[in-house]
Every structure is written in structure tokens, then in C-alpha cells.
Write an enzyme that holds these catalytic residues in place. Structure first.
Site, PDB file in Angstrom:
ATOM      1  N   ASN A 142      -2.873  78.960 -78.773  1.00  0.00           N
ATOM      2  CA  ASN A 142      -2.999  79.482 -80.137  1.00  0.00           C
ATOM      3  C   ASN A 142      -1.675  79.193 -80.836  1.00  0.00           C
ATOM      4  O   ASN A 142      -0.686  79.880 -80.609  1.00  0.00           O
ATOM      5  CB  ASN A 142      -3.276  80.993 -80.060  1.00  0.00           C
ATOM      6  CG  ASN A 142      -3.256  81.650 -81.424  1.00  0.00           C
ATOM      7  OD1 ASN A 142      -3.232  80.981 -82.449  1.00  0.00           O
ATOM      8  ND2 ASN A 142      -3.266  82.982 -81.429  1.00  0.00           N
ATOM      9  N   LYS A 169      -0.915  79.553 -83.849  1.00  0.00           N
ATOM     10  CA  LYS A 169      -0.650  80.482 -84.964  1.00  0.00           C
ATOM     11  C   LYS A 169      -0.170  79.698 -86.191  1.00  0.00           C
ATOM     12  O   LYS A 169      -0.605  78.568 -86.395  1.00  0.00           O
ATOM     13  CB  LYS A 169       0.348  81.564 -84.528  1.00  0.00           C
ATOM     14  CG  LYS A 169      -0.095  82.240 -83.236  1.00  0.00           C
ATOM     15  CD  LYS A 169       0.660  83.485 -82.915  1.00  0.00           C
ATOM     16  CE  LYS A 169       0.127  84.075 -81.615  1.00  0.00           C
ATOM     17  NZ  LYS A 169       0.719  85.362 -81.292  1.00  0.00           N
ATOM     18  N   HIS A 214      -8.274  88.145 -83.738  1.00  0.00           N
ATOM     19  CA  HIS A 214      -6.937  88.240 -83.146  1.00  0.00           C
ATOM     20  C   HIS A 214      -6.238  89.463 -83.745  1.00  0.00           C
ATOM     21  O   HIS A 214      -6.449  89.781 -84.912  1.00  0.00           O
ATOM     22  CB  HIS A 214      -6.148  86.960 -83.434  1.00  0.00           C
ATOM     23  CG  HIS A 214      -4.855  86.907 -82.679  1.00  0.00           C
ATOM     24  ND1 HIS A 214      -3.751  87.624 -83.085  1.00  0.00           N
ATOM     25  CD2 HIS A 214      -4.511  86.271 -81.542  1.00  0.00           C
ATOM     26  CE1 HIS A 214      -2.773  87.409 -82.211  1.00  0.00           C
ATOM     27  NE2 HIS A 214      -3.206  86.594 -81.267  1.00  0.00           N
ATOM     28  N   GLU A 234      -3.410  89.883 -84.857  1.00  0.00           N
ATOM     29  CA  GLU A 234      -2.638  89.597 -86.073  1.00  0.00           C
ATOM     30  C   GLU A 234      -3.553  89.551 -87.300  1.00  0.00           C
ATOM     31  O   GLU A 234      -3.144  89.880 -88.400  1.00  0.00           O
ATOM     32  CB  GLU A 234      -1.849  88.291 -85.893  1.00  0.00           C
ATOM     33  CG  GLU A 234      -0.659  88.522 -84.963  1.00  0.00           C
ATOM     34  CD  GLU A 234      -0.242  87.345 -84.115  1.00  0.00           C
ATOM     35  OE1 GLU A 234      -0.627  86.203 -84.437  1.00  0.00           O
ATOM     36  OE2 GLU A 234       0.473  87.563 -83.120  1.00  0.00           O
ATOM     37  N   GLU A 290      -5.998  90.909 -75.185  1.00  0.00           N
ATOM     38  CA  GLU A 290      -4.597  90.730 -75.568  1.00  0.00           C
ATOM     39  C   GLU A 290      -4.005  92.072 -75.990  1.00  0.00           C
ATOM     40  O   GLU A 290      -4.184  92.500 -77.140  1.00  0.00           O
ATOM     41  CB  GLU A 290      -4.487  89.755 -76.743  1.00  0.00           C
ATOM     42  CG  GLU A 290      -5.016  88.365 -76.443  1.00  0.00           C
ATOM     43  CD  GLU A 290      -4.406  87.319 -77.359  1.00  0.00           C
ATOM     44  OE1 GLU A 290      -3.849  86.350 -76.843  1.00  0.00           O
ATOM     45  OE2 GLU A 290      -4.456  87.495 -78.585  1.00  0.00           O
ATOM     46  N   GLY A 335       3.905  88.117 -77.879  1.00  0.00           N
ATOM     47  CA  GLY A 335       5.180  87.633 -78.400  1.00  0.00           C
ATOM     48  C   GLY A 335       6.379  88.493 -78.038  1.00  0.00           C
ATOM     49  O   GLY A 335       7.454  88.347 -78.606  1.00  0.00           O
ATOM     50  N   SER A 342       2.205  87.033 -73.917  1.00  0.00           N
ATOM     51  CA  SER A 342       3.395  86.612 -73.153  1.00  0.00           C
ATOM     52  C   SER A 342       3.063  85.896 -71.842  1.00  0.00           C
ATOM     53  O   SER A 342       3.773  86.080 -70.846  1.00  0.00           O
ATOM     54  CB  SER A 342       4.337  87.796 -72.918  1.00  0.00           C
ATOM     55  OG  SER A 342       4.793  88.300 -74.162  1.00  0.00           O
TER      56      SER A 342
HETATM   57  P1  PGA Z   1       2.054  85.002 -77.000  1.00  0.00           P
HETATM   58  O1  PGA Z   1       0.779  85.109 -77.976  1.00  0.00           O
HETATM   59  O2  PGA Z   1       1.673  84.122 -75.861  1.00  0.00           O
HETATM   60  O3  PGA Z   1       3.132  84.398 -77.856  1.00  0.00           O
HETATM   61  O4  PGA Z   1       2.377  86.384 -76.566  1.00  0.00           O
HETATM   62  C1  PGA Z   1      -0.524  85.214 -77.477  1.00  0.00           C
HETATM   63  C2  PGA Z   1      -1.516  85.345 -78.596  1.00  0.00           C
HETATM   64  O5  PGA Z   1      -1.237  86.078 -79.553  1.00  0.00           O
HETATM   65  O6  PGA Z   1      -2.594  84.737 -78.565  1.00  0.00           O
END
Ligand code: PGA
Length: 254
Positions: free
Chosen positions: A10, A12, A98, A100, A168, A174, A214
Site C-alpha cells: 500500500n 499510500k 483503510h 486512514e 490492521e 506506521g 509495521s
Molecule cells: P505500515 O502501513 O506498514 O507503514 O505500518 C500498513 C498499512 O497502513 O497498510
């Protein structure tokens, strides 16, 4: 029950023409070199890079996905992208719900469900994301929150062929923080149980449930070897081809 591991990136809101194309080319080159990967690879760049990345992936077994879509086919929805447009751009997947998007755009599970139904109708596979916040985890509500999100976000007629779930935990995205393997296993098992009630045992048994938050080359093995973890949704580490591929290699799926 065999479920093909999905290693999904992803990206983003990252990538301009030059670096995004270079990243896609590096991923494609690494996957082309693999004899017989036992996993499926997917990259989900921002909308602006979809067609360019599609070209860069030519001849490599790497699928293309987007990070969101509208539920309507077309019309007066300024700034939105329809599932049909994604299909037209060469996508086979779309990430929906997601955290976000749930946070930044106030997306509800009901909206996610509507989008997922429309995406399936357009011939796209969906990756439907669920996960608890830190305060929900600390209050002992992680299972309840994820179960509720699954019930409300997954369409009634979803199948293992058109739907993938991603667990998630919001607090792990992140941040470099990862739940214990015990906690991941517990949530994944609860999700599969909920899916079985909602979609039947057959679909639930075959549906892939990814872990995201992560995931890095050094923790991929322990996370991906858990029984109900069928792949990873990778943010930060998917922006470096080397790390993205190392996650699959370290997990032993390519
Ligand atoms: P990350 O993000 O691997 O940077 O923690 C995962 C995601 O939000 O899909």
C-alpha cells in the site's frame, strides 16, 4: 485449507512519476527472477500512477490495485474514482476501509460495504480493512471492534474469490509497534469465526486474512507463519522494493 499468501504493498500518498515508476520496475524485475513464487504479489500505488505502474509491471506476476473507490459507476462526484475506472486502468484489486480513510474522510463501515459491493460488481477484488485503536485495545475491546467492523463492512454476498480481509491495528500502522503474535492470532481467529457466521464456513475457510501494521523484513516470518495469517498489507516497507521482496522471502513464500 490452502490459501495463497498475498503480499500487498500500500503505497499510500507516495510516489511521483519518476520514483514511482522506478519502484514498480524494481518490484517487477525481482518477481520476474523468481522461479515459482508460492505467493501472489500486489502493489497499490496512488491513482495518478496506476496506468504507468501497470506498464512497468508488464510480464511480471504482480497485480495492480487502488487504495479506494466510489460506489457509483459514474456521474457528478467531483474528485472521486469509480470501480469501473479502476478496472479500465488495469486494476484487479482495491483496498477499502483503510483506517486512514475511516479517520481522514469519516468513512463508516456501511459506506465501505456499499463501495465493496460496487467494486465486486465491477469485477474488482476488495481488500477490506478493519482494526482497533489503541484506546479500544487498552479497554479490552479489540475483538468486539473488529468483529463489528467485519459484520458491517463485508457485503452479504462476498466470497473468498472476491474478498480479502486485512486486520490492521490502527496503533501499529506506521509506528514500528506490532501486537504480540498471540494477539494477532486471536484477532485473526475471531475474524474467521465471524466470517463463517456471515458468509458460511466454506467461504470463511478460503478467505484470506492479511495482517498489516509495521510489517518489516525482520518480523515477517513470525507474523506470516501464524495459522490464520494469509499475507501482509505493507505500507512503509513497500516503498523500497528490496524490503517488500525481503518480506516475502523471509516469510518463506517466494
Ligand atoms: P505500515 O502501513 O506498514 O507503514 O505500518 C500498513 C498499512 O497502513 O497498510
Amino acid at each position: 485449507m490452502s490459501r495463497k499468501t498475498l503480499i500487498a504493498g500500500n503505497w499510500k500518498m507516495n510516489g511521483l512519476l519518476t520514483d514511482g515508476t522506478a519502484l514498480a520496475k524494481d518490484v517487477a524485475a525481482a518477481v520476474r527472477k523468481m522461479e515459482k513464487p508460492e505467493c501472489e504479489f500486489l502493489v497499490c500505488p496512488p491513482f495518478t500512477l496506476l496506468t504507468t505502474v501497470k506498464k512497468a509491471l508488464r510480464g511480471a506476476k504482480v497485480a495492480l490495485g487502488a487504495q479506494d473507490c466510489h460506489f457509483a459507476e459514474k456521474g457528478a462526484h467531483t474528485g472521486d474514482i469509480s470501480p469501473q475506472m479502476l478496472k479500465d486502468a488495469g486494476c484487479s484489486y482495491v483496498i477499502l476501509g483503510h483506517s486512514e480513510r475511516r479517520t481522514d474522510h469519516g468513512e463508516t463501515s456501511e459506506l465501505v460495504c456499499k463501495k465493496a459491493g460496487a467494486a465486486h460488481d465491477a469485477g474488482l477484488k476488495t481488500i477490506i480493512c478493519v482494526g482497533e485503536t489503541l484506546s479500544e485495545r487498552e479497554a479490552g475491546k479489540a475483538l468486539d471492534v473488529c468483529t463489528r467492523q467485519i459484520i458491517d463492512s463485508v457485503p452479504e454476498n462476498a466470497t473468498s474469490a472476491d474478498t480479502v480481509i486485512a486486520y490492521e491495528p490502527v496503533w501499529a500502522i506506521g509506528t514500528g509497534k506490532v501486537p504480540t503474535t498471540g494477539d494477532v492470532a486471536e484477532v485473526h481467529a475471531a475474524i474467521r469465526k465471524t466470517l463463517a457466521k456471515k458468509l458460511g464456513k466454506g467461504n470463511a475457510g478460503k478467505m484470506r486474512i492479511l495482517y498489516g501494521g509495521s510489517v518489516k523484513p525482520n518480523n515477517a516470518k513470525e507474523l506470516l507463519s501464524l495459522e490464520d495469517v494469509d499475507g501482509a498489507l505493507i505500507g512503509g516497507a513497500s516503498l523500497k522494493a528490496e524490503d517488500f521482496i525481503a518480506i516475502a522471502k523471509n516469510a518463506g513464500v517466494c
